[in-house]
Structure formats: structure tokens, C-alpha cells
Design an enzyme around this catalytic site. Structure first.
Site, PDB file in Angstrom:
ATOM      1  N   CYS A 171       0.649  -1.216  -0.120  1.00 24.17           N
ATOM      2  CA  CYS A 171       0.098   0.020   0.005  1.00 24.17           C
ATOM      3  C   CYS A 171       0.894   1.307  -0.172  1.00 24.17           C
ATOM      4  O   CYS A 171       1.527   1.424  -1.137  1.00 24.17           O
ATOM      5  CB  CYS A 171      -0.850   0.033   1.183  1.00 24.17           C
ATOM      6  SG  CYS A 171      -2.516   1.042   0.876  1.00 24.17           S
ATOM      7  N   HIS A 207      -3.359  -5.019   0.481  1.00 23.29           N
ATOM      8  CA  HIS A 207      -2.759  -5.654   1.376  1.00 23.29           C
ATOM      9  C   HIS A 207      -2.825  -7.123   1.650  1.00 23.29           C
ATOM     10  O   HIS A 207      -3.759  -7.845   1.831  1.00 23.29           O
ATOM     11  CB  HIS A 207      -3.433  -5.016   2.949  1.00 23.29           C
ATOM     12  CG  HIS A 207      -3.322  -3.686   2.998  1.00 23.29           C
ATOM     13  ND1 HIS A 207      -2.533  -3.070   3.809  1.00 23.29           N
ATOM     14  CD2 HIS A 207      -4.019  -2.456   2.765  1.00 23.29           C
ATOM     15  CE1 HIS A 207      -2.463  -1.774   3.714  1.00 23.29           C
ATOM     16  NE2 HIS A 207      -3.661  -1.578   3.230  1.00 23.29           N
ATOM     17  N   GLU A 224      -1.184  -9.062   3.078  1.00 20.68           N
ATOM     18  CA  GLU A 224      -1.021  -9.747   4.226  1.00 20.68           C
ATOM     19  C   GLU A 224      -2.141  -9.956   5.168  1.00 20.68           C
ATOM     20  O   GLU A 224      -2.199 -10.744   6.149  1.00 20.68           O
ATOM     21  CB  GLU A 224      -0.151  -8.454   5.597  1.00 20.68           C
ATOM     22  CG  GLU A 224      -0.937  -7.507   5.759  1.00 20.68           C
ATOM     23  CD  GLU A 224      -0.637  -6.204   4.931  1.00 20.68           C
ATOM     24  OE1 GLU A 224      -0.498  -6.348   3.735  1.00 20.68           O
ATOM     25  OE2 GLU A 224      -0.949  -5.027   5.145  1.00 20.68           O
TER      26      GLU A 224
HETATM   27  N1  GLN Z   1      -2.213   6.777   2.838  1.00 28.56           N
HETATM   28  C1  GLN Z   1      -1.990   6.211   1.745  1.00 28.56           C
HETATM   29  C2  GLN Z   1      -3.508   6.066   1.059  1.00 28.56           C
HETATM   30  O1  GLN Z   1      -4.402   6.347   1.609  1.00 28.56           O
HETATM   31  C3  GLN Z   1      -1.829   4.727   1.903  1.00 28.56           C
HETATM   32  C4  GLN Z   1      -2.761   3.862   2.680  1.00 28.56           C
HETATM   33  C5  GLN Z   1      -2.213   2.602   3.311  1.00 28.56           C
HETATM   34  O2  GLN Z   1      -1.014   2.221   3.329  1.00 28.56           O
HETATM   35  N2  GLN Z   1      -3.067   1.617   3.910  1.00 28.56           N
HETATM   36  O3  GLN Z   1      -3.733   6.086   0.028  1.00 28.56           O
END
Ligand code: GLN
Length: 544
Positions: free
Chosen positions: A384, A510, A512
Site C-alpha cells: 500500500c 494488503h 498480508e
Molecule cells: N495513505 C495511503 C492512502 O491512503 C496509503 C494507505 C495505506 O497504506 N493503507 O492511499
């Protein structure tokens, strides 16, 4: 579905003794008998969900397939039972009170006085019953967050007490998890706090039938007998749970202590087959016998609190376990890299993970970590925000766009290579409004991602507001960035990888959240193979 049975799990003495893990492990030992389980966490705090809480307050936010931002214990539940949970599996006091107050405003209560009992408790009961509504479930395991005696927990305890009363007794089982402190001077384990917490529970009308006593020291039979006597439970229902080397030992410890059989007997369950924990035992054997070490860095901003990255940490473990390596994690605070510290730590590792995050603090340090990984050909996995910083670094140092940034961190940049998603532009409420949950991602044939997954499309879980800015796609591609995962309409970049690098890959989702101890996630597995190649000089394709 009237024949669903319930196990209610409460905690006493102190928090953080692993109640969530215990609940997850109970799920696994029932599943090992072919009993179908669903799990639920009741959180007595007033936030609607943990999505807006600081990771320092709460640890990781776990995202379910249907896009709920939930307590990290749901991550344990999914990892241990391999059941995909839904938003019904995490109920907070915030949700319960909002729902009741909304009904009151609509006039649904027809002039009545709204009270904790019965209105709040009824809403809790309704939500507990929702978990098993659409699925074939034999047992719902419900964990009550916090410890007995917490003021905000009382409506929840009252609700489960009422459920015991309305269901037949053989349909509910109460498990209480406590802690046995050890007095160094006399070398004794003390049962008094356990006795008191059972008494507190009884004063709420709940008599536990199983007591699980967490401890850092072996428990002698006389202590077990004492807990049984003062807690008024069967001796076989007192389960000492010694701190384990690996959390994945917990199901085996509970099973070997006879808990599975006891639950089957008390709830009159009908196992579909004999206990089968052979795969799980193999897993624990692999963990214990692994010798060769593999060092991986997690470069994040909440590294003092490892719970903030718990699914990432566990996913790395899962991949290492499968490849029979002992994972050594090196936690690097990303702000340290900005201050010129931490580089020596980066130099020692064979793989770098940059996990998700929000806000500018520490971002430049993550960008430095991505640069280090690219220039030194160190395997890199960006999750992300970790994918976003990988793109920012590439734009700045490969494409020469010096002020490239995400508009999350600099609204006035000339090169917003990461930008707010279209549908996010008019969002004003912060809670529950990100791009959340499971989406389909199509993989580019021949890419690293495609090789890792070995299939043309996958479903992965998301939690973000920003995305790769398509205005820069062609320019990135000309310089060797491959967009190997895209949304089905080709519009959203889901995976980016650098072609001239052993493994430098970032995902907007994600992964994970989908890794399981016995089924490591393909991206983590491929990353780990490459890290082992770097550490040991064997080709990644030969690592098994
Ligand atoms: N802050 C970034 C976004 O909102 C990444 C979000 C995250 O890593 N979950 O896109």
C-alpha cells in the site's frame, strides 16, 4: 438456525494475555474435528470501528473481505481457522449505541424510555445472532474485549448472560481467560487474582465453565486443583497455558490439555471426523526445527509497537516457515533513516518490507529505504503506502522528477505521481470511507506477480484513498516499471514492479490479510525466496 451453539470468552486479571489468540486457537481445534465455526469480537469502546484510531492506541486495523475495518484479533481468527469473516464479526459499543439512537430518532420506540437494559443489550444480542445467519455454522465463538470489571463492558456481559438464560444451558459455554502472576521472592504462582476475577464474573450472573490460566511458569497439579475448587469448575476444565515460543503452538497446547474433548462433551457437539491436527503439528515442527536464519527489515513509522504491523509480521513468518527458515525481523523506524541513522541496519538485511501507513511523518525515510533497495538490488516488498513510496522514489531518482510526491504529503507538487482517487474527492467523513475490502486484480502474463500467483486474476483486500496517477504510466513504463496488476477496467494500478531488479514489487492492496500459517501468501513467498537467494546464494527457484 436454532441449533447453533455459543462459546463466550471473557478475560480477567489483566489485558493483553492473548485472549484473542486463545479464541482463535479454540476455533482451530473445533475445526480440526470438522465442526464449523464462526468467530466474533465484541469491543466495548465507543468508536464505531478502529479505522480512525491511531495504531499506537489500537495496533493494526484488520480489513475483512467485505470491507470492514476491524480489530486485529479478527486477523488471528482468520489465520488460525482459515475462515473468511465479515463485518458482522466485529461489534463495537459505538455501532450498538449509534443503531439504537438512530432508531430512537426515527421514532421506532414509540415514546418509550431508551435504556441500557433492554435496548442496548437487545441490540447486542441481535448482532451476536447475526454472525451465523447466512452461513452453515455449528458454533459461534464470541470474545468479549477488555477485562471483567470494565464499566463499558457491563452491557455486553449482561447481554451474553441473557443469551445463556434464553438458550438451553447445553447450548452455551463460558470460557474465562486469566493470568497467574509469579512472585519472584517465593517462586510462587498466585491464584488469588483469578479467584477474584471469577467472583466478579459471578456477580454479573455468569459462572465460567472453563478457566484458561495464562502463565510464564509451569503450573503444578495443586495449583490446578486450587483454581478448580475456588473457581467452581471441573479440574479437567482448568487449562494452564504456558507462554509459547510460537503462537501457532497454542491450538496444540489446548488440544493436548483436553480442551477440545471437554468442549465437545459440554456442548454436546457432533464432530464430523476424528481430530486432525497433523498439518498443524507439521507446521509447529517446521517452526521449531528451522535453523538457517533470514533477516528481513520492516521499515515503518510505528515500529515500537509491533502489533501495528501484526499481519505483515505473521505473513513474513508464514513464508519463512514454509521455506524452513528462522525469520529474524529487524524493525527500522523510518524517521531514523531521515536523520541518517538506521542505514547500518538496512545493510545487514536480505529483504526490505515497507508496510502501509498514513500521514507524512517518516515517509522520506521510507523513500530512502526504497532507493536503497533499488540501487543495491535488495528484494523489496511494498504494501500500500510501501508501493506508493516505491513509485515516488522511482519518479524522483529514475525519471528525474525531483519534487515527485503523493498529494497526500504535498498538495502543491508539480508531479503528483500518487494522487487522490476520483471517488475520494468529495469525501468529508474520515470513518469507513476509504476504498475498502476485496477487489479483483488482473495480472500481466510473464510478470513477477503472475509467476508468484500462477493465475491470471486474484482478489485482494484494500484500504486506501490515494492511487497511482495514470498520467505518469507511460513515462514509468518507458523506464522499466511494469504495472503487472490492474483493476479489470485497467484503470487502477494494483501492482507495480521494477523489471531490472531481482524483486522490487509493490501492491496497492494488503496481501498480508490473506496469508495463513499453512498457506503463505504468494507475494510474501516469492519475496522470501528472493531474500534467501540473496542471503545464501541459491537460486530463488531452487529454494524450497
Ligand atoms: N495513505 C495511503 C492512502 O491512503 C496509503 C494507505 C495505506 O497504506 N493503507 O492511499
Amino acid at each position: 438456525m436454532s441449533d447453533v451453539k455459543y462459546i463466550f470468552c471473557t478475560g480477567g486479571v489483566v489485558s493483553s494475555v492473548g485472549k484473542g489468540l486463545t479464541v482463535a486457537a479454540i476455533g482451530r481445534i473445533l475445526k480440526a474435528r470438522g465442526i464449523r465455526v464462526a468467530l466474533q469480537k465484541l469491543d466495548p469502546y465507543l468508536n464505531v470501528d478502529p479505522g480512525t484510531m491511531s495504531p499506537y492506541q489500537h495496533g493494526e486495523v484488520f480489513v475483512t473481505a467485505d470491507g470492514a475495518e476491524t480489530d486485529l484479533d479478527l486477523g488471528h481468527y482468520e489465520r488460525f481457522t482459515d475462515v473468511s469473516l465479515t463485518r458482522a464479526s466485529n461489534v463495537t459499543a459505538g455501532q450498538v449505541y449509534s443503531a439504537v439512537i438512530e432508531k430512537e430518532r426515527r421514532g421506532d420506540y414509540l415514546g418509550g424510555t431508551i435504556q441500557v437494559i433492554p435496548h442496548i443489550t437487545n441490540e447486542i444480542i441481535r448482532r451476536v445472532k447475526l454472525v451465523s445467519r447466512n452461513e452453515d455454522v455449528d458454533v459461534v465463538i464470541v470474545e468479549v474485549g477488555g477485562t471483567v470489571g470494565d464499566i463499558e463492558g457491563q452491557p455486553f456481559l449482561e447481554a451474553i448472560r441473557q443469551m445463556k438464560h434464553s438458550l438451553k444451558r447445553k447450548e452455551t459455554l463460558f470460557v474465562h481467560v486469566t493470568f497467574l502472576p509469579h512472585i519472584g521472592a517465593t517462586g510462587e504462582l498466585k491464584t488469588k487474582p483469578t479467584q477474584h476475577s471469577v467472583r466478579d464474573l459471578r456477580s454479573m450472573g455468569i459462572q465460567p465453565q472453563v478457566l484458561i490460566a495464562r502463565t510464564d511458569y509451569p503450573v503444578t497439579p495443586d495449583i490446578v486443583a486450587k483454581i478448580a475448587q475456588f473457581g467452581d469448575v471441573d479440574e479437567e476444565a482448568v487449562i494452564p497455558l504456558l507462554t509459547a515460543e510460537s503462537i501457532y503452538e497454542v491450538p496444540l497446547m489446548l488440544e493436548d490439555a483436553g480442551l477440545g474433548e471437554y468442549i465437545v462433551k459440554k456442548l454436546k457437539l457432533e464432530p464430523r471426523h476424528d481430530v486432525d491436527l497433523s498439518e498443524w503439528r507439521q507446521l509447529v515442527d517446521n517452526i521449531k526445527s528451522a535453523q538457517a536464519r533470514i533477516k528481513i527489515a520492516i521499515v515503518g513509522k510505528y515500529t515500537q509497537l509491533h502489533d501495528a504491523y501484526i499481519s505483515v509480521k505473521e505473513s513474513l513468518h508464514h513464508a519463512a516457515i514454509q521455506l524452513k527458515r528462522r525469520l529474524e525481523l529487524v524493525w527500522i523506524q523510518s524517521d531514523d533513516l531521515e536523520k541518517g541513522r538506521g542505514l547500518a541496519q538496512l545493510e545487514q538485511v536480505d529483504g526490505i518490507v515497507v508496510p502501509g501507513g498514513f500521514g507524512y511523518r517518516g515517509v522520506e525515510g521510507k523513500i530512502l529505504a526504497a532507493r536503497y533497495a533499488r540501487e543495491n538490488r535488495v528484494p523489496y516488498l511494498g504494501l500500500c503506502l510501501g508501493m506508493q513510496v516505491m513509485c515516488i522514489e522511482f519518479a524522483r531518482n529514475v525519471l528525474g522528477l525531483e519534487d515527485a510526491n503523493s498529494s497526500e504529503f504535498n498538495e502543491n507538487t508539480d508531479h503528483a505521481v500518487i494522487d487522490l482517487m476520483l471517488e475520494q474527492r468529495d469525501v468529508t467523513d474520515m470513518g469507513g470511507t476509504m476504498r475498502l475490502g476485496e477487489y479483483r486484480c488482473c495480472l500481466k502474463e510473464g510478470s513477477v506477480a503472475h509467476q508468484a500467483y500462477q493465475k491470471p486474476e486474484v482478489w485482494e483486500r484494500h484500504r486506501h484513498r490515494f492511487e497511482f496517477n495514470n498520467a505518469y504510466r507511460a513515462q514509468f513504463e518507458q523506464h522499466g516499471m511494469v504495472f503487472s496488476g490492474l483493476s479489470p477496467d485497467n484503470f487502477l494500478v494494483e501492482i507495480a514492479e521494477i523489471s531490472q531488479h531481482p524483486f522490487m514489487l509493490g501492491s496497492q492492496f494488503h496481501p498480508e490479510f490473506l496469508s495463513r500459517p499453512n498457506k503463505p501468501h504468494p507475494l510474501f513467498l516469492q519475496f522470501m525466496r528472493q531474500a534467501i537467494e540473496r542471503a545464501e546464494g541459491v537460486a530463488a527457484s531452487e529454494v524450497s
